[in-house]
Design an enzyme around this catalytic site. Structure first.
Site, PDB file in Angstrom:
ATOM      1  N   LEU A 199      -7.397   8.329  -4.798  1.00 40.73           N
ATOM      2  CA  LEU A 199      -6.463   7.462  -5.524  1.00 40.73           C
ATOM      3  C   LEU A 199      -6.963   7.241  -6.950  1.00 40.73           C
ATOM      4  CD1 LEU A 199      -5.768   4.819  -2.750  1.00 40.73           C
ATOM      5  CD2 LEU A 199      -4.294   6.707  -3.441  1.00 40.73           C
ATOM      6  N   ASP A 229      -1.826  -6.123  -5.254  1.00 45.39           N
ATOM      7  CA  ASP A 229      -1.789  -4.836  -5.954  1.00 45.39           C
ATOM      8  C   ASP A 229      -2.413  -3.789  -5.052  1.00 45.39           C
ATOM      9  OD1 ASP A 229      -0.658  -5.862  -8.288  1.00 45.39           O
ATOM     10  OD2 ASP A 229      -2.617  -6.475  -9.059  1.00 45.39           O
ATOM     11  N   LEU A 230      -1.612  -2.902  -4.517  1.00 42.50           N
ATOM     12  CA  LEU A 230      -2.043  -1.952  -3.499  1.00 42.50           C
ATOM     13  C   LEU A 230      -3.266  -1.153  -3.939  1.00 42.50           C
ATOM     14  CD1 LEU A 230      -1.433  -0.640  -0.741  1.00 42.50           C
ATOM     15  CD2 LEU A 230       0.015   1.003  -1.967  1.00 42.50           C
ATOM     16  N   ASP A 231      -4.333  -1.220  -3.119  1.00 42.29           N
ATOM     17  CA  ASP A 231      -5.563  -0.440  -3.314  1.00 42.29           C
ATOM     18  C   ASP A 231      -6.246  -0.705  -4.653  1.00 42.29           C
ATOM     19  OD1 ASP A 231      -5.416   0.864  -0.831  1.00 42.29           O
ATOM     20  OD2 ASP A 231      -4.026   2.346  -1.621  1.00 42.29           O
ATOM     21  N   GLU A 232      -6.002  -1.876  -5.253  1.00 46.16           N
ATOM     22  CA  GLU A 232      -6.606  -2.170  -6.549  1.00 46.16           C
ATOM     23  C   GLU A 232      -7.414  -3.466  -6.528  1.00 46.16           C
ATOM     24  OE1 GLU A 232      -3.851  -1.925  -9.760  1.00 46.16           O
ATOM     25  OE2 GLU A 232      -3.063   0.033  -9.163  1.00 46.16           O
TER      26      GLU A 232
END
Length: 287
Positions: A199, A229-232
């Site tokens: 990612l 915040d997806l994957d952040e």
């Protein structure tokens, strides 16, 4: 039996005298310091500290509650956000999983062998595939499929399992559902996720196939706190391993799964050993 040890964790606005205040309290109460780590973030002006200690004499308070009452005035004077725990008490966690077993299997094996710093008290899943593995390890398994009311209803069911198990923490061990922002906000600072290192370059389906087609030379994994915040979210742990032209897609998947399991276990251990602190969009992780 050995004497109990305690772990004091704290964060506060940085100022002169914090270490002296904590060590002075322990000295006055016959506290014997076993390990002490601290960090001053000059950019944010925040201070972080972890102290492991045990009784060193007759003035030592009798138990965690008595220690906490004695320390409260010092904490108030210094403006501390703090916690005090018996090091023998492992934080209780619920693990969420879908169909992939590698991270769950690794965590359950570590728990069974006494090598995991947290206690897995339940596993929840949107599939029923990993029930036998989980129950073989003596851990309750809850099949919570996504219903007509969508993810929000299933997330309420997950929270009910956490509450019933008295488990404040949720570990996403390759749980392939996107959390709603409301749920992510409710478990902020209490939910850890793991994802592969591709990612944001290879989002979506078959990331290893697309990474192989591009000839990547490094693969790895990231464990982080979950945010809306997806994957952040704030990163807790990462690892990478070199690969080359000889590695097939299956090789990349195998290596990637191994790294994911290791990185997630290290993040859970950091949580369980009270070495992990949130610091805005980053983390402080004492070794």
């Amino acid at each position: 039996m050995s004497a109990p040890t305690f772990i004091l964790t704290l964060t506060c606005a940085d100022r002169v005298g914090i270490v002296a205040g904590v060590s002075g309290f322990l000295a006055r109460h016959d506290g014997f310091i076993l390990d002490s780590q601290q960090y001053a973030d000059l950019e944010t002006g925040r201070f972080f500290m972890r102290v492991a200690f045990a009784s060193g004499g007759a003035a030592f308070p009798d138990g965690r509650d008595a220690l906490a009452r004695a320390f409260a005035p010092v904490a108030g004077e210094l403006g501390l956000d703090w916690g005090l725990s018996d090091s023998a008490e492992k934080p209780r966690v619920v693990v969420a999983v879908s169909k992939g077993s590698h991270c769950l299997n690794d965590l359950l094996h570590r728990q069974q062998s006494g090598a995991l710093a947290a206690q897995i008290v339940a596993v929840v899943s949107n599939h029923d595939k990993l029930r036998s593995l989980t129950e073989w390890h003596g851990v309750p398994y809850h099949h919570l499929p996504v219903g007509a009311d969508g993810n929000a209803g299933q997330e309420r069911a997950i929270e009910a399992v956490m509450a019933a198990a008295n488990a404040p923490y949720l570990i996403l061990a390759r749980y392939m559902q996107i959390l709603t922002p409301a749920f992510a906000d409710r478990v902020a600072g209490r939910c850890i996720n793991i994802h592969h290192s591709f990612l944001p370059g290879f989002k979506g389906a078959q990331p290893y196939h697309r990474a192989h087609a591009r000839g990547v030379k490094l693969i790895g994994a990231t464990a982080h706190f979950v945010t809306s915040d997806l994957d952040e979210g704030p990163i807790i742990d990462q690892a990478v391993e070199r690969v080359d032209h000889r590695d097939t897609v299956d090789d990349l998947i195998r290596i990637g799964r191994d790294i994911e399991a290791q990185v997630l276990a290290r993040a859970v251990d950091a949580l369980g050993e009270r070495r992990l602190f949130l610091n805005g969009n980053r983390t402080v992780v004492f070794r």
